[in-house]
Design a protein around this motif. Structure first.
Motif, PDB file in Angstrom:
ATOM      1  N   MET A   1     -29.102 -21.043 -16.464  1.00  0.00           N
ATOM      2  CA  MET A   1     -28.824 -20.296 -15.233  1.00  0.00           C
ATOM      3  C   MET A   1     -29.910 -19.259 -14.986  1.00  0.00           C
ATOM      4  SD  MET A   1     -24.742 -19.609 -15.715  1.00  0.00           S
ATOM      5  CE  MET A   1     -23.717 -20.883 -16.447  1.00  0.00           C
ATOM      6  N   LEU A   2     -30.347 -18.591 -16.028  1.00  0.00           N
ATOM      7  CA  LEU A   2     -31.422 -17.606 -15.887  1.00  0.00           C
ATOM      8  C   LEU A   2     -32.719 -18.283 -15.456  1.00  0.00           C
ATOM      9  CD1 LEU A   2     -30.730 -15.356 -19.014  1.00  0.00           C
ATOM     10  CD2 LEU A   2     -30.100 -14.923 -16.634  1.00  0.00           C
ATOM     11  N   ALA A   3     -32.944 -19.510 -15.956  1.00  0.00           N
ATOM     12  CA  ALA A   3     -34.146 -20.251 -15.556  1.00  0.00           C
ATOM     13  C   ALA A   3     -34.134 -20.539 -14.063  1.00  0.00           C
ATOM     14  CB  ALA A   3     -34.245 -21.560 -16.354  1.00  0.00           C
ATOM     15  N   THR A   4     -32.967 -20.863 -13.504  1.00  0.00           N
ATOM     16  CA  THR A   4     -32.897 -21.128 -12.062  1.00  0.00           C
ATOM     17  C   THR A   4     -33.208 -19.872 -11.258  1.00  0.00           C
ATOM     18  OG1 THR A   4     -30.530 -20.631 -11.734  1.00  0.00           O
ATOM     19  CG2 THR A   4     -31.098 -22.841 -12.512  1.00  0.00           C
ATOM     20  N   ILE A   5     -32.845 -18.723 -11.796  1.00  0.00           N
ATOM     21  CA  ILE A   5     -33.113 -17.474 -11.082  1.00  0.00           C
ATOM     22  C   ILE A   5     -34.607 -17.144 -11.125  1.00  0.00           C
ATOM     23  CG2 ILE A   5     -32.675 -14.983 -11.097  1.00  0.00           C
ATOM     24  CD1 ILE A   5     -29.812 -15.701 -12.057  1.00  0.00           C
ATOM     25  N   ILE A   6     -35.261 -17.441 -12.235  1.00  0.00           N
ATOM     26  CA  ILE A   6     -36.719 -17.266 -12.306  1.00  0.00           C
ATOM     27  C   ILE A   6     -37.392 -18.124 -11.239  1.00  0.00           C
ATOM     28  CG2 ILE A   6     -38.762 -17.721 -13.718  1.00  0.00           C
ATOM     29  CD1 ILE A   6     -37.056 -16.998 -16.180  1.00  0.00           C
ATOM     30  N   ASN A   7     -36.973 -19.377 -11.130  1.00  0.00           N
ATOM     31  CA  ASN A   7     -37.541 -20.263 -10.115  1.00  0.00           C
ATOM     32  C   ASN A   7     -37.233 -19.770  -8.703  1.00  0.00           C
ATOM     33  OD1 ASN A   7     -38.706 -22.054 -11.940  1.00  0.00           O
ATOM     34  ND2 ASN A   7     -36.920 -23.407 -11.979  1.00  0.00           N
ATOM     35  N   SER A   8     -36.036 -19.246  -8.512  1.00  0.00           N
ATOM     36  CA  SER A   8     -35.651 -18.725  -7.199  1.00  0.00           C
ATOM     37  C   SER A   8     -36.536 -17.567  -6.784  1.00  0.00           C
ATOM     38  CB  SER A   8     -34.184 -18.281  -7.217  1.00  0.00           C
ATOM     39  OG  SER A   8     -33.317 -19.364  -7.484  1.00  0.00           O
ATOM     40  N   LEU A   9     -36.821 -16.658  -7.711  1.00  0.00           N
ATOM     41  CA  LEU A   9     -37.682 -15.520  -7.420  1.00  0.00           C
ATOM     42  C   LEU A   9     -39.104 -15.969  -7.117  1.00  0.00           C
ATOM     43  CD1 LEU A   9     -36.415 -13.045 -10.178  1.00  0.00           C
ATOM     44  CD2 LEU A   9     -35.973 -12.901  -7.720  1.00  0.00           C
ATOM     45  N   ALA A  10     -39.574 -16.997  -7.860  1.00  0.00           N
ATOM     46  CA  ALA A  10     -40.926 -17.520  -7.625  1.00  0.00           C
ATOM     47  C   ALA A  10     -41.032 -18.113  -6.222  1.00  0.00           C
ATOM     48  CB  ALA A  10     -41.272 -18.568  -8.682  1.00  0.00           C
ATOM     49  N   LEU A  11     -40.015 -18.879  -5.812  1.00  0.00           N
ATOM     50  CA  LEU A  11     -40.043 -19.483  -4.477  1.00  0.00           C
ATOM     51  C   LEU A  11     -39.903 -18.410  -3.398  1.00  0.00           C
ATOM     52  CD1 LEU A  11     -40.200 -21.999  -2.746  1.00  0.00           C
ATOM     53  CD2 LEU A  11     -37.719 -22.263  -2.983  1.00  0.00           C
ATOM     54  N   GLN A  12     -39.084 -17.417  -3.644  1.00  0.00           N
ATOM     55  CA  GLN A  12     -38.953 -16.301  -2.688  1.00  0.00           C
ATOM     56  C   GLN A  12     -40.308 -15.647  -2.458  1.00  0.00           C
ATOM     57  OE1 GLN A  12     -37.066 -12.709  -4.083  1.00  0.00           O
ATOM     58  NE2 GLN A  12     -36.237 -12.219  -2.061  1.00  0.00           N
ATOM     59  N   SER A  13     -41.026 -15.385  -3.544  1.00  0.00           N
ATOM     60  CA  SER A  13     -42.334 -14.752  -3.432  1.00  0.00           C
ATOM     61  C   SER A  13     -43.301 -15.623  -2.634  1.00  0.00           C
ATOM     62  CB  SER A  13     -42.898 -14.482  -4.834  1.00  0.00           C
ATOM     63  OG  SER A  13     -44.191 -13.903  -4.757  1.00  0.00           O
ATOM     64  N   ALA A  14     -43.291 -16.939  -2.906  1.00  0.00           N
ATOM     65  CA  ALA A  14     -44.186 -17.851  -2.197  1.00  0.00           C
ATOM     66  C   ALA A  14     -43.853 -17.912  -0.714  1.00  0.00           C
ATOM     67  CB  ALA A  14     -44.107 -19.247  -2.824  1.00  0.00           C
ATOM     68  N   LEU A  15     -42.569 -17.911  -0.381  1.00  0.00           N
ATOM     69  CA  LEU A  15     -42.158 -17.945   1.020  1.00  0.00           C
ATOM     70  C   LEU A  15     -42.546 -16.660   1.738  1.00  0.00           C
ATOM     71  CD1 LEU A  15     -38.661 -19.649   0.683  1.00  0.00           C
ATOM     72  CD2 LEU A  15     -40.655 -20.586   1.858  1.00  0.00           C
ATOM     73  N   GLU A  16     -42.323 -15.536   1.093  1.00  0.00           N
ATOM     74  CA  GLU A  16     -42.667 -14.256   1.713  1.00  0.00           C
ATOM     75  C   GLU A  16     -44.171 -14.142   1.915  1.00  0.00           C
ATOM     76  OE1 GLU A  16     -38.873 -11.524   0.247  1.00  0.00           O
ATOM     77  OE2 GLU A  16     -40.747 -11.461  -0.884  1.00  0.00           O
ATOM     78  N   ASP A  17     -44.961 -14.725   1.007  1.00  0.00           N
ATOM     79  CA  ASP A  17     -46.414 -14.742   1.190  1.00  0.00           C
ATOM     80  C   ASP A  17     -46.806 -15.547   2.434  1.00  0.00           C
ATOM     81  OD1 ASP A  17     -46.859 -13.179  -1.013  1.00  0.00           O
ATOM     82  OD2 ASP A  17     -47.361 -14.846  -2.351  1.00  0.00           O
TER      83      ASP A  17
END
Length: 307
Positions: free
Chosen positions: A76-92
């Motif tokens: 579950m924590l791994a999915t949150i790491i991926n979620s934060l990474a995608l959030q950052s890429a989208l915001e960029d």
């Protein structure tokens, strides 16, 4: 114009590895963000659930001696790491994005609720839900089905590294063959693993359509949502409205020919519900009970009823 107003996009954590053997490939992440931005710019409301297999998978950990519950919690924590990474890429890329978590962990992400997710979707945010279902023994496939139903998505799009539904994992079994079409019931009977059985059951019982497609091919997400061709056909003369067999497209539910345009040489596929119409134009009608129609009459029409 997009075919769907609100979607739940399920992304594979393992796909985020790209050509690497572990972790997040920045190039693949950027490609995903670009595709999602293109769809967002079409006015589509986007909810996302991402797996965590590129970092840690609970079931795999259990086989190596981890306690299954602890292993799933690590996943579950791994999915949150991926979620934060995608959030950052989208915001960029200039896309407003929120990460909601099924486990309380403010300020990393807001605690998930259906009302909060829909509020952000309607305000124009991409909403990523991390943490799975927050319960052990449930996969992120099940989480995507659950969140798709909760946010009242029109469709669940499962982006994978393969182009449809196979008898086995084509990346592991070279003898795996692709289904032209397959129903929910057949997936359950065959115990296919394109999505887990819990996820399929949730979607079937709640009427949530599933589309499986190759997310790693750039532009495919936009094509699916725009209703653009994602395959080739043998020529419009080989198809009729209502046709189900011989379509050459894999899906976890029956597909039918819903439209034919000879001028553009296109064949449009959809579900059985897309076949219903309140209007029918007929020419060269052979009447049995009378020679001609002198006034409007009410009729019932069936097209390829038993095809």
């Amino acid at each position: 114009m997009a075919k769907f107003k609100r979607i739940l996009l399920k992304l594979s954590g393992e796909s985020l590895m790209g050509e690497q053997r572990y972790g997040i490939d920045e190039k693949r992440l950027a490609e995903y963000a670009k595709q999602i931005k293109e769809v967002h710019d079409m006015g589509v409301q986007i909810g996302i659930v991402i797996g965590g297999g590129n970092i840690f998978r609970g079931l795999t950990g259990a086989k190596k001696g981890f306690d299954r519950v602890k292993g799933d919690q690590m996943g579950m924590l791994a999915t949150i790491i991926n979620s934060l990474a995608l959030q950052s890429a989208l915001e960029d890329n200039g896309v407003r994005c929120k990460v909601l978590t099924s486990i309380r962990m403010e300020p990393i992400g807001e605690y998930y609720s259906k009302a909060r997710a829909i509020e952000y979707l309607e305000a124009g945010y991409v909403v990523i839900v991390g943490g799975g279902t927050s319960n052990p023994y449930f996969t992120t496939d099940s989480a995507s089905a659950l969140r798709g139903i909760e946010i009242e998505a029109d469709v669940l799009l499962k982006g994978t590294r393969v182009d449809g539904v196979y008898t086995a994992d084509p990346e592991k079994d070279p003898a795996a063959t692709k289904f032209d079409e397959i129903t929910f019931e057949e997936v359950l009977d065959r115990r296919l693993k394109v999505m887990d059985l819990t996820a399929f059951t949730l979607c079937r019982e709640n009427g949530l359509q599933i589309i499986v497609f190759d997310m790693d091919t750039e532009g495919n997400l936009g094509k699916v949502l725009a209703g653009e061709p994602i395959g080739t056909h043998r020529g419009v003369i080989h198809y009729t409205i209502g046709q189900r067999k011989g379509l050459g497209i894999s899906a976890p539910h029956p597909l039918y020919v819903c439209g034919i345009c000879p001028e553009q040489n296109t064949v449009t596929l959809g579900g059985s519900q897309d076949l219903f119409s309140r209007r029918l134009t007929a020419t060269d009608v052979n009447l049995i009970s009378c020679d001609s129609l002198e006034k409007p009459v009410r009729v019932q029409a069936k097209i390829r009823y038993r095809h």
